[in-house]
Design a protein around this motif. Structure first.
Motif: not given
Length: 210
Positions: A102, A106, A121, A132, A155, A159
């Motif tokens: 991730l 991102v 996201s 995600a 984030y 997540a």
């Protein structure tokens, strides 16, 4: 709804109320934008083989969905409109190929002007909803107690917690994705603001309707 709740019935009730609560916002085109984002876009992305990617027009529609479901920031749409088509394609290809990492995914998307971790996201959630979840304000508040920190670091924590909750709620005949957890939290938060919303923190609007 308390994020710590482990009652599958409560979570399913919140998730099943999503469309009702979406409609309650009375936002122009939100229902059609949500259908595009959750139904049409995933199919489009996965149909592009061997290199799935996003187009600028799809990113624009995704941004419209994000701003309609949350806080409206019209300048972001201007940024998306001015992006180079080839750059959107390249950045999204690299992002999708980076999954399940991730952080890398991102970072590949945030090279695009107007695309921060939250929008990134949303792009990733359309392609890989189990990995995600969308970084919505409502879910961030429920999970972390803060919806103002739109950083990559925040984030990743968010997540991870939604992935863990999704596994906790998934049974042999029931599969909860991380994105399902996000939508349930969003639905619960929006439903709690409606007139005659249930007073009990673990009750759901759907249960009242039923």
């Amino acid at each position: 709804m308390d994020f710590k709740c482990s009652d599958l019935i409560v979570w399913k009730g919140a998730l099943s109320s999503y469309q009702i609560h979406l409609a309650s916002l009375n936002k122009p085109n939100l229902l059609s934008l949500d259908d595009f984002y959750r139904t049409q876009l995933p199919s489009l992305l996965h149909s592009r083989q061997p290199t799935p990617h996003l187009t600028r027009s799809e990113l624009f529609s995704l941004m419209q969905w994000k701003l309609s479901r949350g806080k409206f920031r019209p300048r972001l749409l201007d940024f998306i409109s001015s992006l180079d088509e080839a750059l959107v394609k390249s950045a999204s290809e690299k992002a999708f190929l980076s999954l399940p990492d991730l952080a890398k995914a991102v970072s590949e998307l945030t090279v695009l002007k107007g695309v921060g971790p939250a929008t990134a996201s949303a792009v990733l959630a359309a392609y890989a909803p189990d990995v995600a979840p969308f970084m919505s304000d409502e879910a961030m508040e429920a999970v972390l107690g803060n919806s103002k920190d739109y950083t990559l670091k925040q984030y990743l924590v968010f997540a991870n917690r939604l992935q863990t909750k999704a596994k906790e709620l998934s049974l042999e005949d029931e599969t909860f994705a991380a994105s399902d957890v996000e939508r349930a939290l969003w639905s619960s938060a929006v439903g709690a603001k409606l007139p005659n919303a249930p007073a009990h923190p673990n009750a759901t609007w759907q249960q009242m309707i039923d």
